[in-house]
Design a protein around this motif. Structure first.
Motif, PDB file in Angstrom:
ATOM      1  N   LEU A   1       0.837  -1.209   0.000  1.00  0.00           N
ATOM      2  CA  LEU A   1       0.000   0.000   0.000  1.00  0.00           C
ATOM      3  C   LEU A   1       0.864   1.249   0.000  1.00  0.00           C
ATOM      4  CD1 LEU A   1      -2.723  -1.017   2.629  1.00  0.00           C
ATOM      5  CD2 LEU A   1      -2.945  -1.050   0.142  1.00  0.00           C
ATOM      6  N   ALA A   2       1.915   1.258   0.831  1.00  0.00           N
ATOM      7  CA  ALA A   2       2.806   2.419   0.897  1.00  0.00           C
ATOM      8  C   ALA A   2       3.490   2.648  -0.446  1.00  0.00           C
ATOM      9  CB  ALA A   2       3.840   2.221   2.002  1.00  0.00           C
TER      10      ALA A   2
ATOM     11  N   PHE B   1      -1.794   7.216   7.357  1.00  0.00           N
ATOM     12  CA  PHE B   1      -2.370   5.974   6.858  1.00  0.00           C
ATOM     13  C   PHE B   1      -3.681   6.179   6.101  1.00  0.00           C
ATOM     14  CE2 PHE B   1       0.336   4.271  10.311  1.00  0.00           C
ATOM     15  CZ  PHE B   1       1.044   3.336   9.566  1.00  0.00           C
ATOM     16  N   ASP B   2      -4.190   7.411   6.049  1.00  0.00           N
ATOM     17  CA  ASP B   2      -5.483   7.636   5.398  1.00  0.00           C
ATOM     18  C   ASP B   2      -5.480   7.169   3.941  1.00  0.00           C
ATOM     19  OD1 ASP B   2      -6.752   8.593   7.625  1.00  0.00           O
ATOM     20  OD2 ASP B   2      -6.425  10.705   7.171  1.00  0.00           O
ATOM     21  N   ALA B   3      -4.429   7.528   3.197  1.00  0.00           N
ATOM     22  CA  ALA B   3      -4.371   7.159   1.774  1.00  0.00           C
ATOM     23  C   ALA B   3      -4.291   5.641   1.618  1.00  0.00           C
ATOM     24  CB  ALA B   3      -3.166   7.824   1.103  1.00  0.00           C
ATOM     25  N   MET B   4      -3.542   4.969   2.498  1.00  0.00           N
ATOM     26  CA  MET B   4      -3.435   3.518   2.432  1.00  0.00           C
ATOM     27  C   MET B   4      -4.764   2.853   2.788  1.00  0.00           C
ATOM     28  SD  MET B   4       0.312   3.380   4.226  1.00  0.00           S
ATOM     29  CE  MET B   4       0.359   1.634   4.548  1.00  0.00           C
TER      30      MET B   4
ATOM     31  N   VAL C   1      -7.617   0.160   0.560  1.00  0.00           N
ATOM     32  CA  VAL C   1      -8.266  -1.057   1.065  1.00  0.00           C
ATOM     33  C   VAL C   1      -9.784  -0.894   1.041  1.00  0.00           C
ATOM     34  CG1 VAL C   1      -8.384  -2.723   2.943  1.00  0.00           C
ATOM     35  CG2 VAL C   1      -6.274  -1.450   2.557  1.00  0.00           C
ATOM     36  N   ALA C   2     -10.267   0.309   1.388  1.00  0.00           N
ATOM     37  CA  ALA C   2     -11.711   0.556   1.353  1.00  0.00           C
ATOM     38  C   ALA C   2     -12.250   0.415  -0.065  1.00  0.00           C
ATOM     39  CB  ALA C   2     -12.016   1.947   1.901  1.00  0.00           C
TER      40      ALA C   2
END
Length: 474
Positions: free
Chosen positions: A214-215, A254-257, A261-262
């Motif tokens: 994700l990062a 972590f919002d963007a990561m 996932v959402a």
């Protein structure tokens, strides 16, 4: 119409879940212009507005009102759940859906699984039953949790075993966030390996997602947006940049990561929430993609991950979407399935895409995708007519592929680095009900899983006889 319940456990599980509810509401409001409570909404929301006999729900400020999410929120720290209750989605949840404590699990699987699992067992079961009772036809439980901390890994997998115990006939699909090698939780390899045994034993499907992957995706997208190339400005409604999803306060790293996932979650549920010419039943995922009960880890890839300024989408761009889905840069774990063996693959397509487009692309890609000899036609396809907001079409691929063994092998290596020194072990063994045998059984389970994938990999390019198949299917 079938319904599903989302169970969010731990800080990460609740942050991702909250983002999903926000995005899902946006999608329904975008499609359901009149704001009427309909079958699409009923799949993941229930209507609690008793003031209007027709069950109408109004769109106010872009959101459909008088709805409650079909969700259960569990965390042994209050922080994230309190943020949700103070944010724009606070009306979506009530006290019967929430379970919190104040002290947390101390990044200890045993505290989450044993201590809190025992203390809150009856309350958790009660909340799960209440959520199920609000469904006319309960189809699936979705569990969202992380593997590295104590509550997500420990209590999350306890909830999973309770779901199997209480609702054995209802499908259990788990989205598990795996820690990176540089995770700041020193005990995350213990927590992850202990949790993996539970996932292998009690889940129907697991969608593993790696924090490091994700990062990497977020960094690539940010780099593209700052490249200065014409047409490479990222829109507000992209997967990466689309608000915080009901959480208050400044944006967090972590919002963007969590957002990615959402969106994975948004796409896997799309066929349950909207109409389509070839909708995929959620139960069909496990039925079609899991040939052996233990090998139920499905590698997700998502495309597009962002919306560029040039929005014209000719056939070439549509075909590119299918190619991207099999590119390692779009996988949500760090792996390259093209160099491993496919047991089965699902393509969940959204938007104005024809079945002929899907078939053409499958035929185009098949020569480069090594499938197991006894399942050369192991493709499952779903077509949902409603694309994500801001996109013309989107694709989620779920691959049952032996490449997951790399993630599990690296995790096993990090586990042994700690375990050989017996580092931090006493924190676990001091917990009532926890014994050292849990560690040996958990690592044995992971090693067995890796061996089964390696055995399948060894058959690549050869015909597989029935005897080894039976060995794996034990």
């Amino acid at each position: 119409m079938t319904q599903s319940v989302v169970v969010q456990v731990g800080q990460c599980g609740n942050q991702v879940g909250c983002r999903f509810w926000d995005l899902a509401l946006r999608e329904h409001a975008h499609v359901n212009k009149k704001g009427l409570y309909d079958e699409a909404l009923s799949s993941f929301f229930r209507n609690v507005d008793s003031r209007e006999s027709d069950g109408a729900a109004h769109v106010v400020g872009g959101r459909i009102q008088h709805l409650k999410a079909r969700a259960v929120l569990v965390d042994m720290e209050e922080g994230v759940v309190n943020e949700i209750l103070q944010g724009p989605l606070r009306e979506m949840f009530d006290s019967t859906q929430l379970l919190t404590d104040v002290s947390g699990s101390g990044n200890n699987w045993a505290v989450g699984h044993m201590t809190y699992g025992s203390a809150y067992r009856e309350q958790i079961v009660d909340k799960l039953r209440k959520a199920a009772e609000h469904c006319d036809c309960l189809q699936c439980f979705f569990l969202i949790h992380s593997m590295g901390g104590g509550t997500g890994s420990g209590l999350g997998t306890k909830v999973l075993s309770l779901l199997e115990e209480e609702f054995p006939e209802v499908c259990r699909i788990v989205t598990s966030i795996y820690p990176s090698a540089e995770d700041d939780v020193i005990t995350s390899p213990y927590n992850s390996v202990l949790a993996m045994r539970e996932l292998t034993e009690h889940a129907d499907c697991v969608l593993p997602v790696e924090n490091q992957s994700l990062a990497d995706i977020v960094d690539k997208i940010k780099h593209m947006s700052h490249s200065g190339k014409p047409g490479s400005a990222i829109r507000r409604d992209s997967t990466l940049i689309s608000g915080q999803g009901g959480l208050s306060g400044p944006e967090k790293p972590f919002d963007a990561m969590n957002n990615i996932v959402a969106n994975l979650f948004l796409n896997i549920t799309s066929s349950a929430r909207f109409e389509g010419s070839l909708n995929m039943d959620l139960n069909e995922i496990a039925m079609n993609l899991v040939p052996f009960p233990r090998l139920h880890y499905l590698v997700p890839s998502l495309t597009p991950l962002y919306t560029l300024a040039d929005v014209s989408v000719p056939t070439r761009r549509l075909d590119q979407m299918f190619s991207d889905a099999f590119n390692k840069d779009h996988q949500l774990i760090r792996a390259d399935p093209k160099h491993s063996l496919y047991l089965a693959c699902a393509l969940m397509v959204r938007g104005n895409v024809q079945i002929s487009d899907v078939r053409r692309n499958i035929e185009r890609l098949k020569p480069s995708l090594p499938f197991v000899s006894w399942n050369q036609e192991g493709w499952k396809t779903g077509l949902c007519s409603v694309p994500p907001v801001g996109h013309s079409h989107a694709l989620l691929a779920l691959a049952n592929n032996t490449c997951v063994k790399l993630t599990f092998t690296e995790l096993r290596e990090r586990f042994f680095k700690l375990y050989k020194k017996k580092a931090h072990l006493h924190h676990y063994l001091h917990v009532d009900g926890m014994e050292q045998s849990f560690f040996s059984e958990a690592i044995s389970s992971v090693s067995s899983l890796i061996e089964e994938y390696q055995h399948l990999d060894a058959t690549k390019g050869t015909l597989m006889l029935d005897a080894p198949r039976l060995r794996i299917a034990r």
